[in-house]
Scaffold this motif. Structure first.
Motif, short mmCIF file in Angstrom:
data_model
loop_
_atom_site.label_atom_id
_atom_site.label_comp_id
_atom_site.label_asym_id
_atom_site.label_seq_id
_atom_site.Cartn_x
_atom_site.Cartn_y
_atom_site.Cartn_z
N TYR A 64 23.32 42.71 61.84
CA TYR A 64 22.65 42.02 62.93
C TYR A 64 22.17 42.98 63.99
O TYR A 64 22.78 44.03 64.21
N GLY A 65 21.09 42.59 64.65
CA GLY A 65 20.71 43.31 65.84
C GLY A 65 21.73 43.09 66.94
O GLY A 65 22.38 42.05 67.01
N ASP A 66 21.87 44.09 67.81
CA ASP A 66 22.91 44.04 68.83
C ASP A 66 22.79 42.82 69.75
O ASP A 66 23.80 42.28 70.19
N SER A 67 21.59 42.39 70.03
CA SER A 67 21.39 41.32 70.98
C SER A 67 21.70 39.93 70.43
O SER A 67 21.77 38.97 71.19
N VAL A 68 21.90 39.82 69.12
CA VAL A 68 22.09 38.51 68.52
C VAL A 68 23.37 38.37 67.72
O VAL A 68 23.70 37.26 67.27
N LYS A 69 24.11 39.44 67.53
CA LYS A 69 25.19 39.46 66.55
C LYS A 69 26.31 38.46 66.83
O LYS A 69 27.02 38.07 65.91
N ASP A 70 26.50 38.06 68.06
CA ASP A 70 27.54 37.10 68.41
C ASP A 70 27.03 35.67 68.48
O ASP A 70 27.80 34.74 68.72
N ARG A 71 25.74 35.48 68.25
CA ARG A 71 25.14 34.16 68.41
C ARG A 71 24.43 33.65 67.16
O ARG A 71 24.33 32.44 66.97
N PHE A 72 23.93 34.56 66.33
CA PHE A 72 23.18 34.18 65.14
C PHE A 72 23.99 34.45 63.88
O PHE A 72 24.81 35.38 63.84
N THR A 73 23.74 33.67 62.85
CA THR A 73 24.39 33.85 61.57
C THR A 73 23.36 33.76 60.46
O THR A 73 22.62 32.78 60.38
N ILE A 74 23.33 34.77 59.61
CA ILE A 74 22.42 34.77 58.47
C ILE A 74 23.20 34.44 57.21
O ILE A 74 24.36 34.85 57.05
N SER A 75 22.58 33.70 56.32
CA SER A 75 23.19 33.38 55.04
C SER A 75 22.11 33.31 53.98
O SER A 75 20.91 33.21 54.29
N ILE A 76 22.52 33.39 52.72
CA ILE A 76 21.55 33.39 51.63
C ILE A 76 22.05 32.53 50.48
O ILE A 76 23.25 32.53 50.18
N ASN A 77 21.15 31.81 49.88
CA ASN A 77 21.40 31.08 48.65
C ASN A 77 20.61 31.79 47.56
O ASN A 77 19.38 31.66 47.48
N ASN A 78 21.30 32.56 46.74
CA ASN A 78 20.63 33.37 45.73
C ASN A 78 19.91 32.53 44.68
O ASN A 78 18.83 32.89 44.22
N ALA A 79 20.52 31.42 44.29
CA ALA A 79 19.91 30.56 43.28
C ALA A 79 18.58 30.00 43.76
O ALA A 79 17.62 29.89 42.99
N LYS A 80 18.53 29.63 45.02
CA LYS A 80 17.30 29.08 45.60
C LYS A 80 16.39 30.15 46.18
O LYS A 80 15.28 29.83 46.60
N LYS A 81 16.86 31.39 46.19
CA LYS A 81 16.11 32.50 46.79
C LYS A 81 15.68 32.13 48.20
O LYS A 81 14.53 32.32 48.60
N THR A 82 16.62 31.62 48.96
CA THR A 82 16.36 31.15 50.30
C THR A 82 17.35 31.76 51.28
O THR A 82 18.56 31.79 51.02
N VAL A 83 16.83 32.24 52.39
CA VAL A 83 17.65 32.80 53.45
C VAL A 83 17.58 31.88 54.66
O VAL A 83 16.54 31.26 54.92
N TYR A 84 18.69 31.79 55.38
CA TYR A 84 18.78 30.93 56.54
C TYR A 84 19.22 31.76 57.74
O TYR A 84 19.94 32.74 57.62
N LEU A 85 18.78 31.33 58.90
CA LEU A 85 19.22 31.94 60.15
C LEU A 85 19.63 30.84 61.11
O LEU A 85 18.77 30.11 61.61
#
Length: 125
Positions: A64-85
């Motif tokens: 994560y970038g320093d300004s967002v690391k405590d507030r944003f969460t990234i995740s990925i669904n490999n089967a769907k080839k989809t990333v979420y924020l």
């Protein structure tokens, strides 16, 4: 060719939340990583978050970038080839166009980096 379709941007008040999605499709042999970058008017593009694909295991390693690391969460669904924020506790300084990025390997084992069209996130003060 790889296509990235982003969704979830919009206008929210400070302290609110948004969830961005980005679906990848096309000539993808392996999805190496997906991430989000943002660019505000007159500013440099900056890293928001990136996640390394976990492949069959589903595991991922996020940065994560320093300004967002405590507030944003990234995740990925490999089967769907989809990333979420998932973006929580949004601040006016989070206002920017958010771009999805995918690092892929095609069927010829060539590495590629592709970008989405971008989705606007506006946080009112």
């Amino acid at each position: 060719q790889v296509q990235l379709v982003e969704s979830g941007g919009g206008l929210v008040q400070a302290g609110g939340s948004l969830r961005l999605s980005c679906a990848a499709s096309g000539s993808i042999f392996r999805l190496s990583a997906m991430g989000w970058y943002r660019q505000a008017p007159g500013k440099q593009r900056e890293l928001v978050a990136v996640i390394i694909s976990g492949g069959i295991t589903g595991e991922g390693s996020a940065k994560y970038g320093d300004s967002v690391k405590d507030r944003f969460t990234i995740s990925i669904n490999n089967a769907k080839k989809t990333v979420y924020l998932q973006m929580n506790s949004l601040k006016p300084e989070d206002t920017a166009v958010y771009y999805c990025n995918a690092e892929t390997v095609d069927y010829g084992r060539r590495s590629n980096s592709d970008w989405g069209q971008g989705t606007q996130v506006t946080v009112s003060s």
